[in-house]
Design an enzyme around this catalytic site. Structure first.
Site, PDB file in Angstrom:
ATOM      1  N   GLY A   1      28.810  -5.859  43.290  1.00  0.00           N
ATOM      2  CA  GLY A   1      27.719  -6.366  42.727  1.00  0.00           C
ATOM      3  C   GLY A   1      26.933  -7.538  43.270  1.00  0.00           C
TER       4      GLY A   1
ATOM      5  CD  GLU B   1      35.252  -0.101  42.383  1.00  0.00           C
ATOM      6  OE1 GLU B   1      34.000   0.271  42.932  1.00  0.00           O
ATOM      7  OE2 GLU B   1      35.431  -0.422  41.418  1.00  0.00           O
TER       8      GLU B   1
ATOM      9  CG  ASN C   1      31.161   2.541  37.051  1.00  0.00           C
ATOM     10  OD1 ASN C   1      30.763   2.611  35.860  1.00  0.00           O
ATOM     11  ND2 ASN C   1      32.030   1.166  37.532  1.00  0.00           N
TER      12      ASN C   1
ATOM     13  CD  GLU D   1      31.944  -4.262  36.485  1.00  0.00           C
ATOM     14  OE1 GLU D   1      31.858  -3.221  35.572  1.00  0.00           O
ATOM     15  OE2 GLU D   1      31.810  -4.518  37.598  1.00  0.00           O
TER      16      GLU D   1
ATOM     17  CB  SER E   1      27.975  -4.129  47.948  1.00  0.00           C
ATOM     18  OG  SER E   1      28.055  -5.323  46.798  1.00  0.00           O
TER      19      SER E   1
ATOM     20  CE  LYS F   1      29.883  -1.529  38.156  1.00  0.00           C
ATOM     21  NZ  LYS F   1      30.081  -2.535  39.117  1.00  0.00           N
TER      22      LYS F   1
ATOM     23  CG  HIS G   1      35.555  -1.113  37.072  1.00  0.00           C
ATOM     24  ND1 HIS G   1      35.048  -2.162  37.058  1.00  0.00           N
ATOM     25  CD2 HIS G   1      35.000  -0.244  38.070  1.00  0.00           C
ATOM     26  CE1 HIS G   1      34.258  -2.222  37.978  1.00  0.00           C
ATOM     27  NE2 HIS G   1      33.980  -1.451  38.666  1.00  0.00           N
TER      28      HIS G   1
HETATM   29  P1  13P Z   1      28.417  -2.176  43.018  1.00  0.00           P
HETATM   30  O1  13P Z   1      28.138  -1.063  43.727  1.00  0.00           O
HETATM   31  O2  13P Z   1      27.167  -2.520  41.944  1.00  0.00           O
HETATM   32  O3  13P Z   1      28.636  -3.219  43.810  1.00  0.00           O
HETATM   33  O4  13P Z   1      29.588  -1.786  41.923  1.00  0.00           O
HETATM   34  C1  13P Z   1      30.737  -1.160  42.468  1.00  0.00           C
HETATM   35  C2  13P Z   1      31.760  -0.902  41.302  1.00  0.00           C
HETATM   36  O5  13P Z   1      32.065  -1.620  40.659  1.00  0.00           O
HETATM   37  C3  13P Z   1      31.720   0.715  41.116  1.00  0.00           C
HETATM   38  O6  13P Z   1      32.826   0.752  40.221  1.00  0.00           O
END
Ligand code: 13P
Length: 250
Positions: free
Chosen positions: A174, A168, A10, A98, A214, A12, A96
């Site tokens: 992150g 997740e 992903n 976010e 992560s 983003k 997701h």
């Molecule tokens: P990170 O791997 O940067 O923690 O992000 C995970 C994520 O949100 C994947 O969709």
């Protein structure tokens, strides 16, 4: 039952089309011939066509990070299932954290998007997960059950085969804080049991549940080595070809 792992990137809101192109050109040779797992890239909308073209004929699938539930209409800034498919993409992320946090995506919206994705033959990766306060309050199981139940309203066992779930934990996204394999397995078992209640034991045994939060090359093996963990949804560590390839080849 053995489930084929899905290792997904992903990206983003990162990478221009030129940056996406450079990634794919570096990445494909690194994973050429890797058939043990499925690999998918989720670039931003503006890089979607570029990534699809470059990945055509390879072992790498491509999807969008978000898709609207309506067929078409006055929804400024959104992308439809037909648009996604016309470009040649095959997957979409749905819900997701976010999207939930910054764009008010609710379980009801997630459910509508899931129906639309399945109707169009798009592989949906439905994201769920608790925030830190919920985990600390001992509410993780309740949150996951509510999110899964909400996502699956009106979905039949017959239609459910393409569905992928990504667990997740929001506190791990992150932050560099990864759930331990034990924590992830515990959550995945809760999710699989809930899927069994809603869609039956066969669907639950076959459905893939990915872990995200992560994931890095140095923790991928421990997480993905778990029977319960059917792949990874990777953010930060998927932005570099060598690091994402190392995760895919855990
Ligand atoms: P990170 O791997 O940067 O923690 O992000 C995970 C994520 O949100 C994947 O969709």
């Amino acid at each position: 039952m053995s489930r084929k792992a899905l290792i997904a990137a992903n990206w983003k809101m990162y990478k221009t089309p030129a940056e996406a192109k450079a990634f794919v050109e570096a990445f494909l040779p690194l994973v050429a011939g890797h058939t043990r797992d499925e690999i998918a890239l989720f670039p931003s909308v503006t890089s979607l066509a570029t990534v699809v073209e470059l990945a055509a004929g390879s072992n790498v699938s491509v999807g969008l990070q978000n898709m609207h539930f309506a067929e078409e209409g006055a929804y400024t800034g959104e992308t439809s299932a037909a648009m996604l498919k016309a470009v040649g993409a095959t997957h979409t992320l749905i819900g997701h954290s976010e999207r939930r946090q910054y764009f008010n995506e609710t379980d009801e919206v997630v459910n509508k998007k899931l129906h639309t994705a399945l109707k169009h033959g798009i592989v949906p990766v439905v994201c769920i997960g608790e925030v830190l306060a919920e985990r600390e309050a001992g509410k993780t199981a309740d949150v996951l059950k509510t999110q899964i139940t909400g996502a699956l309203v009106g979905i039949t066992a017959e239609a459910a085969a393409p569905i992928v779930i990504a667990y997740e934990p929001v506190w791990a996204i992150g932050t560099g804080k990864t759930a331990t394999p034990e924590m992830a397995v515990e959550a995945h078992k809760i999710v699989r049991a809930e899927v069994a209640k809603i869609l039956g034991a066969d669907v639950a045994a076959a459905i893939r549940i990915l872990y995200g939060g992560s994931v890095k090359p140095d923790n991928a093996t421990a997480l993905l080595g778990e029977e319960e963990i059917d792949g990874a949804l990777v953010g930060g560590a998927s932005l570099k070809a060598d690091s994402f390839a190392a995760i895919a080849k855990y």
